[in-house]
Design an enzyme around this catalytic site. Structure first.
Site, PDB file in Angstrom:
ATOM      1  N   SER A  68       2.682  -3.642   0.606  1.00  0.00           N
ATOM      2  CA  SER A  68       2.312  -2.331   1.161  1.00  0.00           C
ATOM      3  C   SER A  68       2.952  -2.143   2.518  1.00  0.00           C
ATOM      4  O   SER A  68       3.152  -3.105   3.272  1.00  0.00           O
ATOM      5  CB  SER A  68       0.796  -2.230   1.322  1.00  0.00           C
ATOM      6  OG  SER A  68       0.453  -1.080   2.076  1.00  0.00           O
ATOM      7  N   TYR A  79      -7.192  -5.356   3.998  1.00  0.00           N
ATOM      8  CA  TYR A  79      -6.085  -4.897   3.153  1.00  0.00           C
ATOM      9  C   TYR A  79      -4.741  -5.183   3.852  1.00  0.00           C
ATOM     10  O   TYR A  79      -3.827  -5.757   3.247  1.00  0.00           O
ATOM     11  CB  TYR A  79      -6.239  -3.401   2.876  1.00  0.00           C
ATOM     12  CG  TYR A  79      -5.197  -2.858   1.929  1.00  0.00           C
ATOM     13  CD1 TYR A  79      -5.319  -3.040   0.561  1.00  0.00           C
ATOM     14  CD2 TYR A  79      -4.075  -2.176   2.403  1.00  0.00           C
ATOM     15  CE1 TYR A  79      -4.363  -2.558  -0.315  1.00  0.00           C
ATOM     16  CE2 TYR A  79      -3.111  -1.694   1.536  1.00  0.00           C
ATOM     17  CZ  TYR A  79      -3.259  -1.884   0.177  1.00  0.00           C
ATOM     18  OH  TYR A  79      -2.304  -1.406  -0.682  1.00  0.00           O
TER      19      TYR A  79
END
Ligand SMILES: NC(=O)c1ccc[n+]([C@@H]2O[C@H](COP(=O)([O-])OP(=O)(O)OC[C@H]3O[C@@H](n4cnc5c(N)ncnc54)[C@H](OP(=O)(O)O)[C@@H]3O)[C@@H](O)[C@H]2O)c1
Length: 256
Positions: free
Chosen positions: A148, A161
């Site tokens: 990501s 995350y």
């Protein structure tokens, strides 16, 4: 010129490649599954929901193997490898794409169990998938990890995350060194913002929708068409000399 060097587009062909795709039941994994199927790959579809995987399998032209289970389970990952070898005779590509991001909270308010769920799924699930893949991939094998842009440019409110994705980017560098002597590559794709999963929550919020577009060099969110190209490249012979790296596919979000 040797091999496919005088036929450069042949190097991008993934016809007949045997590919495991985790997180295949919805969102980005479902988009990748459709693209690899259309490109002629033989697929093993992984997620927890067997019924959703069945729905995805029905949309495909090929005849995929469905393996329902949890990527956090080492034995399950080993079974995925074994069953794929039994069905297709081997594994060429393993895409660790399953991931979660259930909440936005600052560190002081993050529940430790939520932290563990995110890190266990994203990071440990990827480690376990790569470990199972390393057992069965041969020369020319590929490990592709869905990272990501938040692993490149971490974001407040998304500590677990962001940290999990940064660590996944680090993991591919280690895998590349360890598996390189066997002719296997490992790379991550640092995706930007797409209207699926966690991104869908942000996409529904008009303020965040516009803010993210404004902070993206291309001025827009990612679309389904923006996704498969980089994965197909990394799965193909064309990427044979690309390993241990994180390729951003984020419209330039990390730059702005
Ligand atoms: N959407 C974005 O904007 C964006 C941006 C950057 C990166 N990403 C990454 O892209 C990947 C896919 O995200 P998405 O947006 O497609 O999310 P999504 O729509 O929520 O899909 C997540 C997928 O992962 C599977 N999954 C979750 N936990 C699992 C587990 N423990 N074991 C097996 N499968 C599991 C889910 O199926 P089951 O629930 O049935 O298990 C589902 O197929 C993730 O790694 C995410 O971090 C997304």
């Amino acid at each position: 010129m040797t091999g496919t060097a005088n036929r450069p587009l042949a190097g991008f062909d993934v016809t007949g490649k045997r590919a495991v795709i985790t997180g295949a039941s919805r969102g980005l994994g479902r988009i990748l599954t459709r693209a690899f199927d259309a490109a002629g790959a033989q697929l093993t579809l992984v997620a927890r929901s067997e019924s959703r995987l069945g729905d995805v399998a029905e949309e495909l032209t090929g005849d995929p193997l469905v393996c329902a289970g949890d990527v956090r389970d080492a034995e399950f990952n080993a079974r995925v490898a074994e069953q794929t070898v039994a069905r297709f005779g081997g594994v060429d590509v393993w895409i660790c794409n399953a991931g979660v991001s259930p909440e936005v909270a600052e560190v002081a308010k993050t529940d430790p169990d939520t932290w563990r769920e995110i890190v266990d799924t994203n990071l440990t699930g990827t480690f376990l998938g790569a470990r199972a893949a390393a057992d069965v991939l041969g020369e020319g094998g590929r490990i592709i990890v869905t990272g990501s842009v938040l692993g490149v440019r971490p974001k407040g409110g998304l500590a677990a995350y962001s940290a999990s994705k940064s660590a996944m980017h680090s993991l591919v560098s280690v895998l590349a060194q360890e598996l390189g002597p066997r002719g296997i590559t490992a790379n991550a794709v640092a995706l930007g913002w797409f209207d699926t999963g966690m991104g869908a929550h942000w996409h529904r919020d008009p303020g965040r929708l516009d803010d993210i577009a404004a902070h993206t060099a291309l001025g827009r969110w990612g679309t389904p068409e923006d996704l498969p190209g980089v994965y197909l490249f990394l799965a193909s012979a064309a990427s044979a000399y690309v390993t241990g790296t994180t390729i951003t596919a984020d419209g330039g979000y990390a730059l702005v």
